[in-house]
Design a protein around this motif. Structure first.
Motif, PDB file in Angstrom:
ATOM      1  N   LEU A  75       0.816  -1.219   0.000  1.00  0.00           N
ATOM      2  CA  LEU A  75       0.000   0.000   0.000  1.00  0.00           C
ATOM      3  C   LEU A  75       0.852   1.273   0.000  1.00  0.00           C
ATOM      4  CD1 LEU A  75      -2.976  -0.799   2.409  1.00  0.00           C
ATOM      5  CD2 LEU A  75      -2.927  -0.806  -0.077  1.00  0.00           C
ATOM      6  N   GLN A  76       2.142   1.128   0.264  1.00  0.00           N
ATOM      7  CA  GLN A  76       3.024   2.296   0.259  1.00  0.00           C
ATOM      8  C   GLN A  76       3.542   2.637  -1.129  1.00  0.00           C
ATOM      9  OE1 GLN A  76       3.266   4.086   3.078  1.00  0.00           O
ATOM     10  NE2 GLN A  76       1.847   2.510   3.848  1.00  0.00           N
ATOM     11  N   PHE A  77       3.228   1.812  -2.109  1.00  0.00           N
ATOM     12  CA  PHE A  77       3.690   2.094  -3.474  1.00  0.00           C
ATOM     13  C   PHE A  77       3.108   3.418  -3.955  1.00  0.00           C
ATOM     14  CE2 PHE A  77       4.811  -2.371  -5.282  1.00  0.00           C
ATOM     15  CZ  PHE A  77       5.717  -2.538  -4.238  1.00  0.00           C
ATOM     16  N   PRO A  78       3.912   4.231  -4.638  1.00  0.00           N
ATOM     17  CA  PRO A  78       3.454   5.543  -5.121  1.00  0.00           C
ATOM     18  C   PRO A  78       2.186   5.477  -5.960  1.00  0.00           C
ATOM     19  CG  PRO A  78       5.827   5.366  -5.331  1.00  0.00           C
ATOM     20  CD  PRO A  78       5.337   4.012  -4.925  1.00  0.00           C
ATOM     21  N   ILE A  79       2.044   4.427  -6.775  1.00  0.00           N
ATOM     22  CA  ILE A  79       0.878   4.337  -7.646  1.00  0.00           C
ATOM     23  C   ILE A  79      -0.416   4.279  -6.836  1.00  0.00           C
ATOM     24  CG2 ILE A  79       0.914   1.817  -7.768  1.00  0.00           C
ATOM     25  CD1 ILE A  79       0.032   2.057 -10.697  1.00  0.00           C
ATOM     26  N   ILE A  80      -0.333   3.746  -5.623  1.00  0.00           N
ATOM     27  CA  ILE A  80      -1.510   3.681  -4.747  1.00  0.00           C
ATOM     28  C   ILE A  80      -1.643   4.958  -3.927  1.00  0.00           C
ATOM     29  CG2 ILE A  80      -2.536   2.479  -2.773  1.00  0.00           C
ATOM     30  CD1 ILE A  80      -1.342  -0.095  -3.826  1.00  0.00           C
ATOM     31  N   GLN A  81      -0.544   5.429  -3.379  1.00  0.00           N
ATOM     32  CA  GLN A  81      -0.577   6.600  -2.517  1.00  0.00           C
ATOM     33  C   GLN A  81      -0.982   7.873  -3.261  1.00  0.00           C
ATOM     34  OE1 GLN A  81      -0.127   6.803   0.910  1.00  0.00           O
ATOM     35  NE2 GLN A  81      -0.314   4.579   0.725  1.00  0.00           N
ATOM     36  N   GLN A  82      -0.728   7.933  -4.535  1.00  0.00           N
ATOM     37  CA  GLN A  82      -1.020   9.140  -5.299  1.00  0.00           C
ATOM     38  C   GLN A  82      -2.447   9.201  -5.828  1.00  0.00           C
ATOM     39  OE1 GLN A  82       2.048   9.181  -8.290  1.00  0.00           O
ATOM     40  NE2 GLN A  82       3.697   9.473  -6.791  1.00  0.00           N
ATOM     41  N   ALA A  99      -7.851   4.597  -0.665  1.00  0.00           N
ATOM     42  CA  ALA A  99      -8.941   4.345   0.280  1.00  0.00           C
ATOM     43  C   ALA A  99      -9.527   2.950   0.097  1.00  0.00           C
ATOM     44  CB  ALA A  99     -10.027   5.404   0.115  1.00  0.00           C
ATOM     45  N   LEU A 100      -9.767   2.551  -1.136  1.00  0.00           N
ATOM     46  CA  LEU A 100     -10.347   1.239  -1.403  1.00  0.00           C
ATOM     47  C   LEU A 100      -9.386   0.117  -1.026  1.00  0.00           C
ATOM     48  CD1 LEU A 100     -12.118   1.895  -4.824  1.00  0.00           C
ATOM     49  CD2 LEU A 100     -13.210   1.519  -2.601  1.00  0.00           C
ATOM     50  N   SER A 101      -8.102   0.310  -1.322  1.00  0.00           N
ATOM     51  CA  SER A 101      -7.103  -0.703  -0.979  1.00  0.00           C
ATOM     52  C   SER A 101      -6.989  -0.854   0.532  1.00  0.00           C
ATOM     53  CB  SER A 101      -5.745  -0.329  -1.576  1.00  0.00           C
ATOM     54  OG  SER A 101      -5.810  -0.252  -2.974  1.00  0.00           O
ATOM     55  N   ASP A 102      -6.956   0.277   1.230  1.00  0.00           N
ATOM     56  CA  ASP A 102      -6.845   0.249   2.688  1.00  0.00           C
ATOM     57  C   ASP A 102      -8.049  -0.441   3.313  1.00  0.00           C
ATOM     58  OD1 ASP A 102      -5.433   1.322   5.181  1.00  0.00           O
ATOM     59  OD2 ASP A 102      -7.444   2.157   5.430  1.00  0.00           O
ATOM     60  N   ASN A 103      -9.245  -0.103   2.833  1.00  0.00           N
ATOM     61  CA  ASN A 103     -10.455  -0.709   3.382  1.00  0.00           C
ATOM     62  C   ASN A 103     -10.535  -2.192   3.047  1.00  0.00           C
ATOM     63  OD1 ASN A 103     -13.754  -1.088   3.175  1.00  0.00           O
ATOM     64  ND2 ASN A 103     -13.102   0.338   4.772  1.00  0.00           N
ATOM     65  N   SER A 104     -10.052  -2.567   1.878  1.00  0.00           N
ATOM     66  CA  SER A 104     -10.054  -3.983   1.489  1.00  0.00           C
ATOM     67  C   SER A 104      -9.149  -4.800   2.399  1.00  0.00           C
ATOM     68  CB  SER A 104      -9.612  -4.129   0.033  1.00  0.00           C
ATOM     69  OG  SER A 104     -10.531  -3.511  -0.845  1.00  0.00           O
ATOM     70  N   VAL A 105      -8.003  -4.228   2.784  1.00  0.00           N
ATOM     71  CA  VAL A 105      -7.103  -4.940   3.692  1.00  0.00           C
ATOM     72  C   VAL A 105      -7.768  -5.128   5.054  1.00  0.00           C
ATOM     73  CG1 VAL A 105      -4.902  -4.821   4.926  1.00  0.00           C
ATOM     74  CG2 VAL A 105      -5.007  -4.197   2.512  1.00  0.00           C
ATOM     75  N   SER A 129     -14.595  -3.583   7.823  1.00  0.00           N
ATOM     76  CA  SER A 129     -14.456  -2.456   6.896  1.00  0.00           C
ATOM     77  C   SER A 129     -15.526  -1.391   7.103  1.00  0.00           C
ATOM     78  CB  SER A 129     -14.505  -2.954   5.451  1.00  0.00           C
ATOM     79  OG  SER A 129     -15.734  -3.620   5.183  1.00  0.00           O
ATOM     80  N   PHE A 130     -16.638  -1.773   7.730  1.00  0.00           N
ATOM     81  CA  PHE A 130     -17.772  -0.860   7.899  1.00  0.00           C
ATOM     82  C   PHE A 130     -17.425   0.361   8.747  1.00  0.00           C
ATOM     83  CE2 PHE A 130     -21.454   0.406  10.514  1.00  0.00           C
ATOM     84  CZ  PHE A 130     -22.332   0.808   9.511  1.00  0.00           C
ATOM     85  N   ILE A 131     -16.472   0.202   9.667  1.00  0.00           N
ATOM     86  CA  ILE A 131     -16.125   1.291  10.581  1.00  0.00           C
ATOM     87  C   ILE A 131     -15.818   2.585   9.836  1.00  0.00           C
ATOM     88  CG2 ILE A 131     -14.417   2.091  12.269  1.00  0.00           C
ATOM     89  CD1 ILE A 131     -14.131  -0.705  13.243  1.00  0.00           C
ATOM     90  N   ASP A 132     -15.202   2.479   8.682  1.00  0.00           N
ATOM     91  CA  ASP A 132     -14.771   3.679   7.964  1.00  0.00           C
ATOM     92  C   ASP A 132     -15.917   4.544   7.455  1.00  0.00           C
ATOM     93  OD1 ASP A 132     -12.038   3.482   8.322  1.00  0.00           O
ATOM     94  OD2 ASP A 132     -11.749   2.183   6.580  1.00  0.00           O
TER      95      ASP A 132
END
Length: 215
Positions: A37-44, A50-56, A88-91
């Motif tokens: 998730l720290q890859f620039p393509i995701i962070q930018q 948001a979707l990647s973070d919630n999926s994890v 994931s619902f918490i978000d």
């Protein structure tokens, strides 16, 4: 009441080789997923981040509950999916606090939203247990408080590596070390199982998940 032999048998199932390997796999997943998730393509990209973070969060919740119950029947997958949804619902409280469906507004809040207060977890879990007992739902939905505890706690612990834990009314902690997050998350299903076995509960000992103990 359950005999000591039956309790021991149920407990040994939670510490089986399969269960322990699943926990190691969960720890490995946490490590790899959060590094990716720290890859620039995701962070930018705000939406992708948001979707990647919630999926994890979702996968960790599902994986954790799968360790707790084991997967012996097709119906168990319904519980596992529900655990992921709860994690994931918490978000959603980001959008509730912002009063908008705008992702930008949800990600730029002046303070942390209420479901991210860790004191909420024991409060909601205990309230749910008492409510279920009052309405005599403790048999059909006996797993729900424990599932909610694991799903929400795993979410809070993971968020804690960035923001610390917010413990009302005492304030918040410093960010958790990454290694501590991985250890706690991978150990949480077993901790929950131990508590269920030794606090007079029978949720994990029901025939629903292949462990029958009469009470």
């Amino acid at each position: 009441m359950a005999s000591e032999t039956e309790k021991t048998h149920a407990l040994l199932q939670s510490c089986s080789t399969e269960s322990l390997l699943s926990s190691l796999g969960l720890g490995l997943f946490c490590t790899v997923a959060d590094r990716l998730l720290q890859f620039p393509i995701i962070q930018q990209n705000a939406w992708l981040r948001a979707l990647s973070d919630n999926s994890v969060h979702c996968v960790i919740g599902m994986w954790s509950w799968a360790i707790v119950i084991g997967i012996r029947k097709k119906t168990d997958f319904g519980e596992i999916i529900l655990a992921g949804f709860l994690a994931s619902f918490i978000d959603i409280d980001h959008f509730l606090l912002s009063g908008s469906m705008s992702l930008k507004a949800a990600l730029s809040l002046p303070r942390r939203p209420f479901l991210h207060c860790s004191t909420v977890i024991p409060t909601v879990v205990l309230t749910l247990k008492f409510t279920m007992h009052f309405f005599k739902l403790k048999d059909s939905w006996c797993f729900l408080p424990w599932m909610l505890f694991i799903s929400w706690t795993s979410h809070h612990i993971r968020d804690g590596i960035r923001h610390g834990l917010w413990i009302c009314p005492f304030g918040k902690t410093s960010p958790l070390p990454f290694w501590l997050y991985v250890i706690i998350t991978s150990s949480l299903p077993h901790i929950c199982s131990f508590v269920m076995y030794f606090t007079g509960t029978r949720q994990m000992m029901s025939s629903k998940h292949g462990i029958h103990i009469d009470v």
